[in-house]
Design a protein around this motif. Structure first.
Motif, PDB file in Angstrom:
ATOM      1  N   ILE A  46       0.950  -1.091   0.333  1.00  0.00           N
ATOM      2  CA  ILE A  46       0.099   0.228  -0.065  1.00  0.00           C
ATOM      3  C   ILE A  46       0.377   0.963  -0.005  1.00  0.00           C
ATOM      4  N   GLU A  47       2.433   1.165   0.523  1.00  0.00           N
ATOM      5  CA  GLU A  47       2.950   2.429   0.087  1.00  0.00           C
ATOM      6  C   GLU A  47       3.625   2.129  -0.066  1.00  0.00           C
ATOM      7  N   ARG A  48       3.277   1.566  -1.172  1.00  0.00           N
ATOM      8  CA  ARG A  48       4.545   1.497  -2.409  1.00  0.00           C
ATOM      9  C   ARG A  48       3.560   2.393  -3.760  1.00  0.00           C
ATOM     10  N   ALA A  49       2.447   1.503  -3.916  1.00  0.00           N
ATOM     11  CA  ALA A  49       1.678   1.978  -4.751  1.00  0.00           C
ATOM     12  C   ALA A  49       0.758   3.159  -4.358  1.00  0.00           C
ATOM     13  N   ALA A  50       0.838   3.527  -2.442  1.00  0.00           N
ATOM     14  CA  ALA A  50       0.836   4.802  -2.409  1.00  0.00           C
ATOM     15  C   ALA A  50       1.058   6.373  -3.230  1.00  0.00           C
ATOM     16  N   GLY A  51       2.864   5.787  -2.975  1.00  0.00           N
ATOM     17  CA  GLY A  51       4.085   6.379  -3.191  1.00  0.00           C
ATOM     18  C   GLY A  51       3.816   6.200  -4.721  1.00  0.00           C
ATOM     19  N   LEU A  52       3.968   6.135  -5.453  1.00  0.00           N
ATOM     20  CA  LEU A  52       3.559   6.159  -6.981  1.00  0.00           C
ATOM     21  C   LEU A  52       2.698   6.564  -7.435  1.00  0.00           C
ATOM     22  N   ILE A  53       1.262   6.923  -6.784  1.00  0.00           N
ATOM     23  CA  ILE A  53       0.488   7.261  -7.819  1.00  0.00           C
ATOM     24  C   ILE A  53       0.553   8.756  -7.252  1.00  0.00           C
ATOM     25  N   ALA A  54       0.887   9.224  -5.888  1.00  0.00           N
ATOM     26  CA  ALA A  54       1.265  10.313  -5.753  1.00  0.00           C
ATOM     27  C   ALA A  54       2.444  10.844  -6.480  1.00  0.00           C
ATOM     28  N   GLY A  55       3.479   9.977  -6.821  1.00  0.00           N
ATOM     29  CA  GLY A  55       4.022  11.199  -7.510  1.00  0.00           C
ATOM     30  C   GLY A  55       3.817  11.161  -9.018  1.00  0.00           C
ATOM     31  N   ALA A  56       3.335   9.811  -9.432  1.00  0.00           N
ATOM     32  CA  ALA A  56       2.860  10.202 -10.923  1.00  0.00           C
ATOM     33  C   ALA A  56       1.789  11.364 -11.370  1.00  0.00           C
ATOM     34  N   VAL A  57       1.304  11.706 -10.353  1.00  0.00           N
ATOM     35  CA  VAL A  57      -0.211  12.926 -10.038  1.00  0.00           C
ATOM     36  C   VAL A  57       0.487  13.758  -9.892  1.00  0.00           C
ATOM     37  N   GLY A  58       1.711  14.052  -9.119  1.00  0.00           N
ATOM     38  CA  GLY A  58       2.864  15.614  -9.476  1.00  0.00           C
ATOM     39  C   GLY A  58       3.253  15.553 -10.261  1.00  0.00           C
ATOM     40  N   TYR A  59       4.063  14.568 -11.681  1.00  0.00           N
ATOM     41  CA  TYR A  59       4.322  15.095 -12.814  1.00  0.00           C
ATOM     42  C   TYR A  59       3.782  15.074 -13.968  1.00  0.00           C
TER      43      TYR A  59
END
Length: 600
Positions: free
Chosen positions: A118-131
């Protein structure tokens, strides 16, 4: 090519596109001369003579080839055309009729993070949305390489881009298009879990990103909602593994059956990207790679431009649909996501706590015929994956630093090692493809480089010549390496034949031409493009492995991550030639050690 001072380049993401030089359009004479030089090392004297005669006829004044070249020149000078390859790329990628799953999509396995799923997926989503937020405002800095800006146009296909199957030719649904001008306005992603598809908002109603805690809570809710495995026949994602015309027919059946299916497809196609949560941990690195390339269980939508795959143990990677995105663009995207803590990406995006994101199942209405179709697709792709052999090769103590210390271009060292290993494992030197990035041009993507040269043949022959001493072998290596570097530079400069001649052939076909073009039936054209090795490199410290499927029945796909201090390779090939692939892997390990000793 005119080089602009790096101080003069725009800092906006797409600010330099119109200022980039155009891809040079070769003359017929230049391409034919280079074509003969490229295919020659693969041919017998008789085959070369046949090919030379066809080339001479192809170049005949007033012949069909001259008319096709004139047509291409007219197209290249037309208003709105930025490259003579602007039509080539869609036909090359969208025109293929076989599966794109395994055959065309590629993957990266990310470096381990130590985070939970869950932490990994949330972090990837946050990074991609920020991008995406920065991309929308053109705040992703354009890449400047050796003083030259590179095309950033492919970034327009990172979010909400989806390949749509067609009977004859696929299409792409994407933002920044006539149909959908400007950035994507979608606020959701689609999360796959146990064959279930669930829409999840990642941006609030006002467009502000959800923070990491909200995203984590949303993903937990998704896993709870997807606690039960979706029956195989209901997991519509399986249909994206079919050959394109067959999938197009299935898609039409979905739409015709019930209006709800068109809405479900719209949800998936407009989603910013997909996140695939797996309910297992791979037993080793190779299985992780295999799952990223062709893992399924209905847990993929292979038509989606970007799909993050996160395993139960937190290991993760990405599967990419290739028609609008090359490896260099995805590397830049991934490097940004993985360079920095998720908390930093979330804060930089302006994310705030907004409570639990909206989640909603993406359901399809299916009848028995469609359930049977989905089930058959699942079974066929499982068999197709099982008929693919893969392995990994890793050099923990050799990389670009060591190659340079030995006086060699790192890529030349890698390619010559591949050639030596192939000759020793299969007994001959076969056609080898390497992709060369050409993003310094308008709409620049890649060029096709053919690795086998007369110098390569001399090198592999000398290495196994009992009468050749150490100095002769070293000289043969360096001569082949110099020729490799020179050819790579020709490719980077667009001074190469294959895509030019291929586009002339495609123009002929698009015009419905029935007059045969003998050049395309010659041993030279057919042998040069019938890969025994298909190679591509993706250097990034954030990537463990990179991979793709083989391109023909005898081909070994060679995807490699060559870094200063390590070299990881993922190999894939059809199962009938698995033994040859494993032999190649063993011979490659020997060749690298032998070449290190030779050049030391």
């Amino acid at each position: 090519m005119t080089v602009t001072s790096s101080q003069e380049w725009s800092t906006r993401t797409f600010g330099n596109e119109s200022r980039l030089p155009r891809v040079p359009l070769p003359t017929l004479e230049d391409s034919c001369e280079k074509f003969l030089a490229w295919c020659g090392p693969l041919l017998t004297p008789d085959e070369l003579a046949v090919t030379e005669n066809a080339v001479a006829a192809f170049l005949h004044e007033g012949g069909l080839a001259r008319k096709l070249q004139a047509e291409l020149e007219r197209y290249n000078s037309s208003d709105g055309v930025e490259s003579w390859l602007d039509t080539f790329w869609p036909y090359r990628y969208l025109g293929r009729r076989d599966r794109i799953a395994l055959n065309a999509n590629f993957f990266f396995l990310f470096a381990a993070s130590g985070q939970s799923q869950i932490e990994r997926a949330a972090g990837l989503i946050a990074g991609a949305v920020g991008y995406k937020r920065k991309l929308d405002d053109e705040l992703i800095p354009p890449i400047i390489q050796r003083g030259q800006a590179l095309s950033m146009a492919q970034n327009k296909f990172l979010f909400s881009a989806t390949r749509i199957p067609g009977e004859v030719l696929d299409t792409v649904r994407a933002p920044y298009s006539d149909a959908e001008p400007g950035p994507s306005t979608a606020r959701h992603i689609v999360v796959f879990c146990r064959g279930n598809m669930i829409r999840m908002d990642v941006l609030g109603p006002d467009g502000v990103p959800y923070d990491l805690d909200d995203l984590s809570a949303g993903l937990e809710a998704v896993k709870k909602a997807a606690a039960n495995e979706n029956p195989v026949g209901d997991a519509v994602g399986h249909l994206t593994t079919k050959a394109r015309a067959e999938w197009a027919a299935s898609r039409q059946s979905l739409i015709a059956l019930d209006p709800a299916n068109a809405e479900a497809l719209d949800t998936i196609e407009t989603a910013l990207f997909c996140v695939c949560l797996e309910d297992f941990a791979p037993r080793d690195t190779q299985q992780a790679c295999d799952e990223l390339l062709y893992g399924d269980r209905g847990n993929r939508w292979f038509d989606k431009a970007v799909s993050f795959v996160v395993f139960e143990d937190g290991n993760a990677g990405i599967n990419v649909e290739h028609c609008g995105l090359d490896g260099t663009t995805i590397l830049s995207f991934v490097d940004t996501l993985l360079n920095g803590a998720p908390e930093e990406h979330s804060a930089a995006s302006g994310a705030t706590s907004q409570g639990l994101p909206a989640i909603e199942p993406v359901d399809f209405v299916l009848d028995e015929a469609l359930r049977a179709d989905v089930t058959a697709a699942a079974e066929a792709f499982a068999a197709y994956g099982a008929a693919t052999a893969t392995t990994t090769v890793s050099f923990e103590d050799f990389g670009t630093n060591q190659a340079k210390a030995l006086g060699s271009s790192p890529d030349a060292f890698a390619q010559l090692a591949y050639q030596l290993a192939h000759k020793r494992s299969k007994g001959f030197t076969g056609a080898t493809y390497e992709s060369i990035a050409t993003r310094q041009y308008q709409n620049g993507r890649t060029e096709a480089m053919r690795v086998v040269t007369p110098e390569v043949l001399a090198f592999v022959s000398t290495m196994d010549d009992p009468g050749a001493d150490r100095e002769a072998k070293k000289a043969a290596f360096h001569e082949a390496a110099r020729r490799h570097v020179a050819r790579a530079k020709e490719c980077q400069a667009g001074q190469v034949p294959e895509q030019h001649l291929w586009e002339l052939q495609l123009i002929h076909r698009r015009q419905g031409g029935e007059e045969p073009l003998a050049l395309y039936e010659t041993p030279g054209w057919l042998k040069m493009r019938d890969d025994y090795l298909s190679t591509s490199s993706a250097p990034s410290e954030h990537i463990q492995y990179f991979g793709f499927g083989s391109t023909s029945t005898q081909c070994i796909g060679v995807a490699y991550v060559l870094l200063p201090d390590r070299w990881n390779i993922y190999l894939s090939t059809p199962l009938p030639v698995a033994d040859e692939m494993h032999q190649f892997a063993a011979k490659l390990t020997e060749a690298v050690l032998e070449l290190q000793a030779l050049l030391s």
